[in-house]
Design a protein around this motif. Sequence first.
Motif: not given
Length: 466
Positions: A325-346
Amino acid sequence: MATNNNDMTTSRTKRTAMLGKIVADQTTRYVGTKVRSVGRSEEKKASIADQRQAEAVQALVTALGGMRGAAMKIGQTLASIDMGIWPENIRDEMQKTLNKLLDSAPTVSFDQMKRVIEQNLGGRISAIFAEFDTEPIAAASIGQVYRAVLKDGREVAVKVQYPGIDKAIRADLNNLSLVLRAARVLLPNADLESLAGQIRERVEDELDYALEAQNQRKVARLYRKHPFIRVPDVITEFCGPQVLVTEFIKARRYEEVRHADDATRTHVGEILFRFYIGNLITHGHFSVDPHPGNFLLGEDGKVVFLDFGLYRHLPKDSYRDQVALLRGIVGKDPEALHQAMVQGGMASADGPMDAKATHEFMQQLFWWLSEPGEVLFNSEVVRQVVVDTLSPSGPFFSMARQQSIPADTAMVVRMLGMVVATVGQMNVALDWNSVIREMLFGEPPATALGRIAAGETGVTTNELAS
């Protein structure tokens, strides 16, 4: 200065009545807000909502803060984060209320605390300690801290639980639904079932001084030779179920540091960030309670970290989720961030927030982490970030209501919020993005402290802080 108040209600019946009154007061305020909003313009309704929510939090924090135990801990949790909703006309008074709760917990007489110490350590205080100051140097939700000197000359801090505090806490936990009914009025978008589980687990952990000693020993070992972070050693042979003895370190408190020069405040702010967030990223564990009373600035320029009762060791899967989640936020990668939120149950893959909306929402929250360059982080910036995302009148409030936050993620976000609020009160300017990229992606250190930690400079921490 702590105030003396020896009476602590431990009866579940009496504490139920006290909590019931708090809930009734909050409900009355909530109904009053709805009535006042009838027929008003949207702008006026938003203003009324902000005013009433601020007043409600102030009343709840004050009421819970007077009870000690789990009730007080919940009040301190609310008090530790600048919610960002205080209208101008009550802002100063609100800050005074919060500071009083964090810094001036009611104390218990030494005669009562002395019995706890001697029962736990199996002897008279005079037989164990060469000196023992009877005036506490700190008081909190479940105990007080004293300065003492052992027979061998070592100066120590003696942390002692209030007598009967375990009964008061368990009474509050049995009444947790009452507290959360009040919280529902204030925080309609919170996952209160997860919050209840966190509170039960964490408050019970805080009562366990053996667990706290274990946590502190572990973290102290990690930072034993660290150039700018220090964790006091536990004096294990003088600890008991309700008494925790650690080395005493002469240092400045937060209130003094907050009014220090720019160099000192920046020095401390960066170390707070590196310790609390770096522990999560590097070691997979972190303090759940990083409020201003839990660190000091030592005479050698090192920041001294205290209180490891509320400490979370993440399971492997959860650790992976938080870092992603932090990598998706800091890396400014929308797809990676969304995938992290889905994977993390958010979020759900087919939910109302797609990758673009998710990215925009998280950037609104964490722009200070994802944007390169120096950011002056002060209370006004903290306030605006929270208003934009969580205030009833903020543009992202309705979107935030759609999210379900798992317990571990909620604890991480709470930790981040408390670190930000603490650093923000110190008015620290730093390139936060470069510091977290160093930890998340292994990029070269961009600050003097980063280079010191990496062993790339001969400059000492004390020279840097002076």
